[in-house]
Design an enzyme around this catalytic site. Structure first.
Site, mmCIF file in Angstrom:
data_model
loop_
_atom_site.group_PDB
_atom_site.id
_atom_site.type_symbol
_atom_site.label_atom_id
_atom_site.label_comp_id
_atom_site.label_asym_id
_atom_site.label_seq_id
_atom_site.Cartn_x
_atom_site.Cartn_y
_atom_site.Cartn_z
ATOM 1 N N LYS A 120 21.914 75.540 42.529
ATOM 2 C CA LYS A 120 22.218 75.482 44.084
ATOM 3 C C LYS A 120 22.924 77.025 44.055
ATOM 4 O O LYS A 120 24.223 77.034 43.733
ATOM 5 C CB LYS A 120 22.870 74.121 44.170
ATOM 6 C CG LYS A 120 22.808 74.153 45.716
ATOM 7 C CD LYS A 120 23.133 75.094 46.666
ATOM 8 C CE LYS A 120 24.726 75.125 46.916
ATOM 9 N NZ LYS A 120 25.168 76.327 47.650
ATOM 10 N N CYS A 161 37.696 86.412 39.868
ATOM 11 C CA CYS A 161 38.214 85.219 39.554
ATOM 12 C C CYS A 161 39.392 85.741 38.560
ATOM 13 O O CYS A 161 40.577 85.159 38.631
ATOM 14 C CB CYS A 161 37.521 84.108 39.027
ATOM 15 S SG CYS A 161 36.465 84.651 37.581
ATOM 16 N N GLU A 193 45.395 82.279 46.039
ATOM 17 C CA GLU A 193 44.485 83.410 45.737
ATOM 18 C C GLU A 193 43.682 83.999 47.067
ATOM 19 O O GLU A 193 43.366 83.295 47.847
ATOM 20 C CB GLU A 193 43.280 82.428 45.010
ATOM 21 C CG GLU A 193 42.220 83.402 44.398
ATOM 22 C CD GLU A 193 40.788 82.729 43.815
ATOM 23 O OE1 GLU A 193 40.692 81.729 44.478
ATOM 24 O OE2 GLU A 193 40.498 83.113 42.668
#
Ligand code: NAD
Length: 506
Positions: free
Chosen positions: A193, A302, A400
């Site tokens: 997905k 990330c 973040e």
């Protein structure tokens, strides 16, 4: 003049977008529409216009894909010899290699990541398949335990079954391959997905796998939204593992939703990684690394070093040089090879990153930003930005941001900086710059993170464990560590003598 330039660059994007076909799901070896014929629009980060339509999978499509994957696992793929299976895996790598330029262009068009950077990611993707085929061949073995002359006990590894892979949009193709390659090489079948904001190269992956001739059902893609397609995959009883990369909060939701159907999870989550620079470091190299580490991939990375801790003796000079870099970074058309920072993927994300810059001002930071050329006004551009005078307890230091934004702080000594570096919920990566070998190791040990680089930018060694600690993840992928996740271990006990068996009922 600027207007003309804008138009001609936008025309290039529009022209390329017009050549795109609509994207279907890939289930059981066929490209198909969603059962309910639903679609969603795929938007260009550069023009903010619709590029094409994507089939929007729902629970029914997930169920179809899982059934196909289950059948393939119980059938031809499950029975296939390892060498034959790995030949397919090598072939996928070769086909990617043959199409690096084309896939990299699609990725840049879809995500806004600069072309020069997507090329590198796509090459790495080809390598991921070769690496995992090699690693399964050479390192997927069991262990034996001899018990005197009574038993030989040994372990074997078997694939788990249908692997559900859920991926983000920030380096979509590369991150998909990072999961697909070990999942297939170890013998599982896959339902992927992909992120709804970056479907183009996932579709290209389906075409490549189709071309490689894998048996039907071994690899399936269901495009769609997290809350529908993703959720159905997580809750499906025949999906035995979920490998997820994305936001920490999504990871936690997924673990809750998957609990009823007991499955294993690998969680690669968010980060807010520190880079610590001591005065004795090679400061020029540290500057290169700090700049690249947060502004490459549009800052949507990330492992970005989004918190910069500078020793107070070098801070002023370092900041002045970083300012110069920030002003010089080439913000531009992602399809132009010389561009260093492109537009962010989506207006929602752009708004979110911009809101953090406003928060930084409210929290008392001095904001220093680079330049966005006038002709780029239509795209989701955020200029490379430094947040000076930041403090550890500010939201812009704790949360973040996932854009081209770096918070800059100073420190006096080692103890203080370790405490500050660890004072966040995340623990993905860390970077330490010092030429004092003892201090380098000491700080590397003390910083709470899954991965730490000393005097280096984020250079990945595929053999090593990849993953985060604290709220940045659970589990490790990479190298043979991926076998822990993608295989089931079985212990087989074989009696080779006449061990004592209690006799009941005699
Ligand atoms: P996201 O969590 O919004 O989405 C990731 C994927 O999860 C998408 O495919 C989305 O459709 C799906 N999803 C969303 N809700 C779901 C649900 N309820 N059930 C099932 N699936 C669902 O993340 P994103 O915005 O696409 O990616 C950015 C995030 O990913 C950042 O936090 C970044 O740090 C993180 N990331 C981590 C790593 C790592 O290795 N640790 C690598 C890349 C990105």
């Amino acid at each position: 003049m600027a207007n003309q330039q804008t138009q001609s660059v936008a025309d290039k994007h529009t022209k390329l977008a017009k050549e795109l076909q609509d994207v279907k799901l890939y289930i059981d070896g066929k490209f198909v529409d969603a059962e309910d014929n639903g679609t969603f629009e795929n938007i260009s980060p550069f023009t903010n216009e619709t590029m094409n339509n994507i089939a929007s999978g729902q629970a029914a499509d997930i169920d179809k894909a899982v059934k196909a994957a289950h059948k393939a696992f119980k059938g031809e793929w499950g029975r296939m010899k390892q060498s034959e299976r790995l030949d397919y895996v090598y072939k996928i790598g070769d086909l990617i290699e043959e199409h690096v330029e084309e896939i990299a262009l699609l990725e840049a068009l879809d995500t806004g990541l600069p072309l020069s950077q997507t090329k590198k990611q796509v090459s790495r993707s080809a390598n991921n398949f070769r690496f995992y085929a090699d690693t399964v061949k050479s390192q997927m073995y069991g262990e034996t335990y001899q018990v005197d002359d009574e038993f030989i006990n040994y372990t074997v590894r078997t694939p788990v079954g249908v692997a559900g892979l859920i991926t983000p949009w920030n380096a979509p193709f590369m991150l998909e391959t990072w999961k697909i390659a070990p999942a297939l090489a170890t013998g599982n079948t896959v339902v992927l997905k992909p992120a709804e904001w970056s479907p183009l190269t996932a579709n290209r992956m389906a075409e490549i796998i189709d071309q490689a001739g894998l048996p039907d059902g071994v690899f399936n893609i269901v495009h769609g939204f997290g809350e529908t397609a993703g959720d159905a995959l997580v809750k499906h009883k025949d999906v035995k593992l979920i490998s997820f990369t994305g936001e920490t909060t999504t990871g936690s939701t997924i673990m809750k939703n998957g609990a009823d159907t007991l499955k294993r999870f690998s969680m690669e989550l968010g980060g807010k990684s520190p880079i610590i620079v001591f005065p004795d470091a090679d400061l020029d190299r540290a500057l290169d690394a700090a700049t690249w580490g947060v502004f490459s991939f549009n800052g949507e990375r990330c492992t970005a070093n989004s918190r910069l801790y500078l020793h107070e003796d070098i801070a002023e000079d370092f900041v002045a040089k970083l300012k110069q870099r920030v002003e010089n970074i080439r913000v531009g058309d992602p399809l132009d090879e010389s561009t260093q920072v492109g537009p962010l993927i989506k207006t929602e994300h752009y708004e979110n990153v911009k809101s953090y810059i406003e928060i930084a001002k409210e929290e008392g930071c001095e904001v220093v930003s680079g330049h966005i050329p006038e002709e780029l006004s239509r795209g989701n551009y955020v200029a490379p930005t430094m947040l000076l005078n930041a403090e550890n307890d500010m939201r812009v230091v704790q949360e973040e941001i996932f854009g081209p934004v770096i918070a800059v702080m100073t420190f006096k000594d080692e103890e203080e900086v370790i405490e500050k570096a660890n004072d966040v919920e995340y623990g993905l990566a860390g970077y330490v710059w010092t030429n004092d070998i003892k201090r380098g190791h000491r700080v590397a040990h003390a910083v709470e993170s899954g991965m730490l680089w000393v005097n280096a930018q984020n250079v990945r060694d595929l053999r090593t464990p990849f993953g985060g600690s604290k709220n940045s993840g659970i589990g490790r992928e990479g190298g043979y560590y991926a076998f822990e996740f993608y295989t089931e271990q079985k212990i087989i006990h074989v009696a080779i003598g006449d061990h004592h068996i209690p006799q009941f009922g005699i």
